[in-house]
Design a protein around this motif. Sequence first.
Motif, mmCIF file in Angstrom:
data_model
loop_
_atom_site.group_PDB
_atom_site.id
_atom_site.type_symbol
_atom_site.label_atom_id
_atom_site.label_comp_id
_atom_site.label_asym_id
_atom_site.label_seq_id
_atom_site.Cartn_x
_atom_site.Cartn_y
_atom_site.Cartn_z
ATOM 1 N N HIS A 115 0.719 -1.298 -0.145
ATOM 2 C CA HIS A 115 0.110 0.030 0.228
ATOM 3 C C HIS A 115 1.070 1.381 -0.105
ATOM 4 O O HIS A 115 -0.210 2.607 0.211
ATOM 5 C CB HIS A 115 -0.858 0.382 1.646
ATOM 6 C CG HIS A 115 -2.665 0.709 1.044
ATOM 7 N ND1 HIS A 115 -3.316 0.413 1.459
ATOM 8 C CD2 HIS A 115 -2.305 1.159 -0.501
ATOM 9 C CE1 HIS A 115 -4.903 1.362 1.263
ATOM 10 N NE2 HIS A 115 -4.076 1.732 -0.153
ATOM 11 N N TRP B 276 -10.377 5.356 1.205
ATOM 12 C CA TRP B 276 -9.094 4.315 2.251
ATOM 13 C C TRP B 276 -9.641 3.247 2.567
ATOM 14 O O TRP B 276 -11.170 3.763 3.553
ATOM 15 C CB TRP B 276 -8.818 5.330 2.837
ATOM 16 C CG TRP B 276 -7.513 4.554 3.012
ATOM 17 C CD1 TRP B 276 -6.852 3.222 3.774
ATOM 18 C CD2 TRP B 276 -6.293 4.717 2.549
ATOM 19 N NE1 TRP B 276 -5.939 3.572 4.165
ATOM 20 C CE2 TRP B 276 -5.306 3.546 3.103
ATOM 21 C CE3 TRP B 276 -5.622 5.164 1.032
ATOM 22 C CZ2 TRP B 276 -3.650 4.379 2.957
ATOM 23 C CZ3 TRP B 276 -4.568 5.827 1.119
ATOM 24 C CH2 TRP B 276 -3.299 4.640 1.247
ATOM 25 N N ASP C 29 -9.905 -0.290 4.142
ATOM 26 C CA ASP C 29 -8.180 -1.087 4.788
ATOM 27 C C ASP C 29 -9.094 -1.608 6.361
ATOM 28 O O ASP C 29 -9.568 -0.731 7.332
ATOM 29 C CB ASP C 29 -6.765 -0.008 4.713
ATOM 30 C CG ASP C 29 -6.245 -1.015 4.572
ATOM 31 O OD1 ASP C 29 -5.575 -1.284 5.553
ATOM 32 O OD2 ASP C 29 -5.332 0.052 3.845
ATOM 33 N N ASP D 6 -3.232 3.557 8.188
ATOM 34 C CA ASP D 6 -1.916 3.942 7.266
ATOM 35 C C ASP D 6 -1.696 4.722 7.481
ATOM 36 O O ASP D 6 -1.076 5.516 6.304
ATOM 37 C CB ASP D 6 -1.787 3.182 5.714
ATOM 38 C CG ASP D 6 -2.445 1.554 5.701
ATOM 39 O OD1 ASP D 6 -2.258 0.914 6.550
ATOM 40 O OD2 ASP D 6 -2.658 1.310 4.209
ATOM 41 N N ASP E 132 -7.519 -1.564 -0.153
ATOM 42 C CA ASP E 132 -6.846 -3.035 1.057
ATOM 43 C C ASP E 132 -7.653 -4.162 1.097
ATOM 44 O O ASP E 132 -8.434 -4.053 1.428
ATOM 45 C CB ASP E 132 -5.727 -2.278 1.658
ATOM 46 C CG ASP E 132 -4.719 -2.894 2.098
ATOM 47 O OD1 ASP E 132 -4.764 -4.528 2.167
ATOM 48 O OD2 ASP E 132 -3.938 -2.213 3.033
HETATM 49 MN MN LIG Z 1 -3.724 -0.267 3.757
#
Ligand SMILES: [Mn+2]
Length: 332
Positions: free
Chosen positions: A108, A129, A131, A135, A256
């Motif tokens: 990522h 995003w 996930d 991150d 992700d």
């Molecule tokens: Mn990620």
Amino acid sequence: MSTHRFLTEPHTVAIVGCPFSGGQPRPGVDKGPIHLVNAGLVDQLKSLGWAVEFAGHHLFEDISVQGDPPVGIVKRPRLVSGVTSAVSQIIGGHAAQGRLPLTIGGDHSLALGTILGTFGKYPNACLIWIDAHADINTATTTDSGNLHGMPVSLLLGLPGNESIEDTYFSWLTQPGVGITNGEHNKPTKRPVLTPAQLVYIGLRDVDAGERAILRQNGIKAFSMHEVDKFGIGKVMEMALDHVNPNRDLPIHLSFDVDALDPSVAPSTGTPVRGGLTFREGHYICEAIHETGLLVGLDIMEVNPSLEDEGSVQQTVKVGCSLARAALGETLL
Ligand SMILES: [Mn+2]
């Protein structure tokens, strides 16, 4: 095919295969894109009515890093910087041509390049995003020093990255807005992204330092708690209301696969139980497609070297079907 407000006709998706694993320690995540393409992704997207451009994977062999000792705890900053800066050029080129870049990773940290690439063309875009992790560690808060856990903090230009930012990521700035500081005649850096342009869905493994960063910056996040509480339909509505209230801004979706429950996508580097179901993951992609506003898509962290053959096939298939859902595949 439904409308795509920001793409040129004929609607073209450019698959950017990035077999890159330098932002994290486990080998194998660099094989993810190869498996996704071998599973028939190109033909699958063509069958949805897209023109598909795919000219092989980007191996970044020309980016040679002579020794890449850690900076403090941060690992491989030179390699990650070199590769993701090259990715930003590739993605930026596709976006400039009115194509939809679909980046398949790879780890990522690649989002450093994909987000700058699309936000260079669409500075007012929003970033969704998906996930298990935020991150958003900085060079100061990270425990692991792996850059795949840090891209969001660098994109936001948050404090705490001073040890790597100016030396290795000075290119990571909103292009075209280089304002000169009259007094010192020094170009001022503007972050690629502001906190208001970002929303998370699926979080469930967030470090203490990251929680503080999310809180201090007022970043909107829908964890699995909110997915359970409201259902994914309502969460998508609220997420879009936050970053795209009038449904008129371009959307970059960075997905992700570890956001999915490990029972759905087992072959990924940092699985965390209690994740999105198969349908919740696909619903997110379908809801984004329905907006007609998608301008950039990442499918990240498929790692075919982890788990048995059946798990790998399952994860690769899910990666392909998430991409199809975001590009218009419907159940009926
Ligand atoms: Mn990620």
